[in-house]
Design an enzyme around this catalytic site. Sequence first.
Site, PDB file in Angstrom:
ATOM      1  N   TYR A 178      18.245  32.956  14.649  1.00 24.56           N
ATOM      2  CA  TYR A 178      16.663  32.937  15.153  1.00 24.56           C
ATOM      3  C   TYR A 178      16.479  34.405  15.211  1.00 24.56           C
ATOM      4  O   TYR A 178      17.067  35.273  15.781  1.00 24.56           O
ATOM      5  CB  TYR A 178      16.405  32.523  16.440  1.00 24.56           C
ATOM      6  CG  TYR A 178      15.068  32.490  16.644  1.00 24.56           C
ATOM      7  CD1 TYR A 178      14.136  31.595  16.157  1.00 24.56           C
ATOM      8  CD2 TYR A 178      14.359  33.601  17.444  1.00 24.56           C
ATOM      9  CE1 TYR A 178      12.832  31.758  16.523  1.00 24.56           C
ATOM     10  CE2 TYR A 178      13.188  33.550  17.697  1.00 24.56           C
ATOM     11  CZ  TYR A 178      12.118  32.614  17.197  1.00 24.56           C
ATOM     12  OH  TYR A 178      11.010  32.814  17.266  1.00 24.56           O
ATOM     13  N   GLN A 214      10.185  25.487  18.926  1.00 24.41           N
ATOM     14  CA  GLN A 214      10.442  24.487  17.954  1.00 24.41           C
ATOM     15  C   GLN A 214      11.453  24.868  16.908  1.00 24.41           C
ATOM     16  O   GLN A 214      12.095  24.126  16.331  1.00 24.41           O
ATOM     17  CB  GLN A 214       9.006  24.359  17.181  1.00 24.41           C
ATOM     18  CG  GLN A 214       8.352  25.475  16.193  1.00 24.41           C
ATOM     19  CD  GLN A 214       7.464  26.455  17.300  1.00 24.41           C
ATOM     20  OE1 GLN A 214       7.698  26.328  18.397  1.00 24.41           O
ATOM     21  NE2 GLN A 214       6.507  27.270  16.701  1.00 24.41           N
ATOM     22  N   ASN A 256      11.734  35.683  22.817  1.00 28.32           N
ATOM     23  CA  ASN A 256      10.921  35.832  24.115  1.00 28.32           C
ATOM     24  C   ASN A 256      11.446  34.685  25.066  1.00 28.32           C
ATOM     25  O   ASN A 256      12.603  33.959  25.055  1.00 28.32           O
ATOM     26  CB  ASN A 256       9.424  35.583  24.008  1.00 28.32           C
ATOM     27  CG  ASN A 256       9.141  34.361  23.296  1.00 28.32           C
ATOM     28  OD1 ASN A 256       9.983  33.187  23.440  1.00 28.32           O
ATOM     29  ND2 ASN A 256       8.115  34.164  22.782  1.00 28.32           N
ATOM     30  N   SER A 288      15.684  43.491  27.302  1.00 26.48           N
ATOM     31  CA  SER A 288      16.693  44.546  26.803  1.00 26.48           C
ATOM     32  C   SER A 288      16.770  45.702  27.747  1.00 26.48           C
ATOM     33  O   SER A 288      15.786  45.874  28.530  1.00 26.48           O
ATOM     34  CB  SER A 288      16.441  44.884  25.381  1.00 26.48           C
ATOM     35  OG  SER A 288      17.425  45.647  24.804  1.00 26.48           O
ATOM     36  N   GLN A 347      14.219  52.591  24.282  1.00 24.87           N
ATOM     37  CA  GLN A 347      14.353  51.359  24.846  1.00 24.87           C
ATOM     38  C   GLN A 347      13.011  50.705  25.426  1.00 24.87           C
ATOM     39  O   GLN A 347      12.819  49.629  25.353  1.00 24.87           O
ATOM     40  CB  GLN A 347      15.489  51.423  25.882  1.00 24.87           C
ATOM     41  CG  GLN A 347      16.044  50.039  26.579  1.00 24.87           C
ATOM     42  CD  GLN A 347      16.481  49.131  25.614  1.00 24.87           C
ATOM     43  OE1 GLN A 347      17.540  49.592  24.841  1.00 24.87           O
ATOM     44  NE2 GLN A 347      16.248  47.985  25.389  1.00 24.87           N
ATOM     45  N   HIS A 381      10.635  48.339  23.266  1.00 18.01           N
ATOM     46  CA  HIS A 381      11.257  47.231  22.995  1.00 18.01           C
ATOM     47  C   HIS A 381      10.098  45.975  23.357  1.00 18.01           C
ATOM     48  O   HIS A 381       9.811  45.235  22.778  1.00 18.01           O
ATOM     49  CB  HIS A 381      12.466  46.863  23.746  1.00 18.01           C
ATOM     50  CG  HIS A 381      13.588  47.210  22.342  1.00 18.01           C
ATOM     51  ND1 HIS A 381      13.850  46.404  21.387  1.00 18.01           N
ATOM     52  CD2 HIS A 381      14.678  48.021  22.553  1.00 18.01           C
ATOM     53  CE1 HIS A 381      14.563  46.585  20.607  1.00 18.01           C
ATOM     54  NE2 HIS A 381      15.433  47.649  21.353  1.00 18.01           N
ATOM     55  N   GLU A 401      23.412  46.715  29.279  1.00 18.82           N
ATOM     56  CA  GLU A 401      23.662  46.632  27.895  1.00 18.82           C
ATOM     57  C   GLU A 401      23.857  47.465  26.814  1.00 18.82           C
ATOM     58  O   GLU A 401      24.927  47.679  26.121  1.00 18.82           O
ATOM     59  CB  GLU A 401      22.503  45.709  27.601  1.00 18.82           C
ATOM     60  CG  GLU A 401      22.142  45.356  25.984  1.00 18.82           C
ATOM     61  CD  GLU A 401      20.955  44.895  25.450  1.00 18.82           C
ATOM     62  OE1 GLU A 401      20.580  44.309  24.432  1.00 18.82           O
ATOM     63  OE2 GLU A 401      19.941  45.395  26.102  1.00 18.82           O
ATOM     64  N   HIS A 402      23.201  48.547  27.054  1.00 18.64           N
ATOM     65  CA  HIS A 402      23.500  49.838  26.300  1.00 18.64           C
ATOM     66  C   HIS A 402      24.047  50.857  27.390  1.00 18.64           C
ATOM     67  O   HIS A 402      23.103  50.999  28.139  1.00 18.64           O
ATOM     68  CB  HIS A 402      22.166  50.405  25.557  1.00 18.64           C
ATOM     69  CG  HIS A 402      21.736  49.296  24.467  1.00 18.64           C
ATOM     70  ND1 HIS A 402      20.734  48.608  24.817  1.00 18.64           N
ATOM     71  CD2 HIS A 402      22.207  48.772  23.361  1.00 18.64           C
ATOM     72  CE1 HIS A 402      20.469  47.689  23.789  1.00 18.64           C
ATOM     73  NE2 HIS A 402      21.409  47.706  22.886  1.00 18.64           N
ATOM     74  N   ASP A 462      21.646  50.264  17.209  1.00 15.32           N
ATOM     75  CA  ASP A 462      20.543  49.357  16.903  1.00 15.32           C
ATOM     76  C   ASP A 462      20.640  49.130  15.199  1.00 15.32           C
ATOM     77  O   ASP A 462      20.198  47.986  14.877  1.00 15.32           O
ATOM     78  CB  ASP A 462      19.419  49.739  17.409  1.00 15.32           C
ATOM     79  CG  ASP A 462      19.182  49.311  19.019  1.00 15.32           C
ATOM     80  OD1 ASP A 462      19.937  48.572  19.347  1.00 15.32           O
ATOM     81  OD2 ASP A 462      18.167  49.795  19.614  1.00 15.32           O
ATOM     82  N   GLU A 514      53.899  14.349  37.589  1.00 19.22           N
ATOM     83  CA  GLU A 514      52.555  14.198  37.510  1.00 19.22           C
ATOM     84  C   GLU A 514      52.255  12.565  37.476  1.00 19.22           C
ATOM     85  O   GLU A 514      51.197  12.357  37.291  1.00 19.22           O
ATOM     86  CB  GLU A 514      51.828  15.002  36.376  1.00 19.22           C
ATOM     87  CG  GLU A 514      51.911  16.470  36.641  1.00 19.22           C
ATOM     88  CD  GLU A 514      50.980  17.360  35.813  1.00 19.22           C
ATOM     89  OE1 GLU A 514      50.569  16.640  34.701  1.00 19.22           O
ATOM     90  OE2 GLU A 514      50.847  18.466  35.887  1.00 19.22           O
ATOM     91  N   HIS A 523      53.501  10.177  29.022  1.00 12.22           N
ATOM     92  CA  HIS A 523      53.668  11.200  28.331  1.00 12.22           C
ATOM     93  C   HIS A 523      55.026  11.502  28.389  1.00 12.22           C
ATOM     94  O   HIS A 523      55.665  12.186  27.592  1.00 12.22           O
ATOM     95  CB  HIS A 523      52.965  12.522  29.325  1.00 12.22           C
ATOM     96  CG  HIS A 523      51.508  12.741  29.124  1.00 12.22           C
ATOM     97  ND1 HIS A 523      50.669  11.794  29.588  1.00 12.22           N
ATOM     98  CD2 HIS A 523      50.919  13.748  28.896  1.00 12.22           C
ATOM     99  CE1 HIS A 523      49.287  12.091  29.306  1.00 12.22           C
ATOM    100  NE2 HIS A 523      49.483  13.354  28.873  1.00 12.22           N
TER     101      HIS A 523
END
Length: 427
Positions: free
Chosen positions: A124, A186, A209, A233, A255, A258, A322-323, A356, A410, A415
Amino acid sequence: MKLIKYPSKEQWSELLKRPTLNTENLFDTVRTIINKVRFEGDKAVLEYEATFDKAVLSTLPVTSEEIKEAEGKISNELKAAISLAKQNIETFHASQRFVGKKVETMNGVTCWQKAVGIEKVGLYIPGGTAPLFSTVLMLAVPAKIAGCKEIVLCTPPDKNGNIHPAILFAAQLAGVSKIFKAGGVQAIAAMAYGTESIPKVYKIFGPGNQYVTAAKQLVSLRDVAIDMPAGPSEVEVLADASASPVFVAADLLSQAEHGVDSQAMLITTSEKLQAEVVLEVERQLAKLPRKEIAEKSLENSKLILVRDLEEALELTNAYAPEHLIIETENYLEVAERITNAGSVFLGSLTPESAGDYASGTNHTLPTNGYAKAYSGVSLDSFIRKITFQEIISDGIQAIGPAIEEMAANEHLDAHKNAVTVRLDSLK
């Protein structure tokens, strides 16, 4: 930006909170869209494209003609930049190829692993104000190296039904199999369940988003794997008195632009640097085209002054950014003590922007503190490891009695018997 000086440990948890969006309150809306796409297929996707992306489409697939035209719509300079980035990403991710070794755990018992690419993956790619053609490379290149047989890409069209040409160029260059004009919830639903046009995939990758995030969470409960949990981010700069306030401010703003829910943090041992960064951020902010977005993001941002490097490291590992950019005098030594981070950028000449786009590392990374438990996307994200084992007569005679004993205790007699009949056949 909030200036904080010498916070106590009791304040840390509050200080390190992210501006996260509660996706759970979106679940009802998102579930409705998912179910409609699941049962009505292309028809539902086309309807939602008209509603949400304002694009009236007759079909969803991008044609080969559109891909060819896209190449002529971007500059040679951008093509060269995308090609360079692709090459570096390919070099770095190819180095991660798994080599399975056969291991004889005991005489006559051999075990090994084989890496196999996930056959069908879905990517995506957000469009909107910042079409992320760089993310196409970050996802499609390792998918291709991993040997994924079908790489499906969904991205929202503009109001005229067109995909940004750089996205199409990068997708074609990186080896994407099929491209579709579908965005938002969708698109996630279409890749999770399949439609007449869009194939069902086994794992979905890519940012989005809050609605896309909620959709990925919902479809991953039963029906398809996803890359990782995601949130807004974020970047942290860990700096001492040797750092350049110009560089630090530039990193924080890169940053902040973003999105309004991004977070930029400075943790520093220098009060002078903290004050200089505030002034430098204001100076650079005034020149940014995305000034309004960055300004709102900076409301979530904090410049934290701590007593010493020990405290800075402890606070950083608690935040798990994250960074993480380390701009200290002895940055390599400091880096050795980082235990929680998605991707780390070392020294004053290594901006986050390098990762990036073009240095070779992946920019799809865990946010919201998930770096404590998750890795960023790598070649491993696109493969499965299948284990194999082979036992010959020496092996079953050596290991068999132990298996029988464990199975009996067991209370799993079938088995035990699966071993016993083999041992009896060798007598």
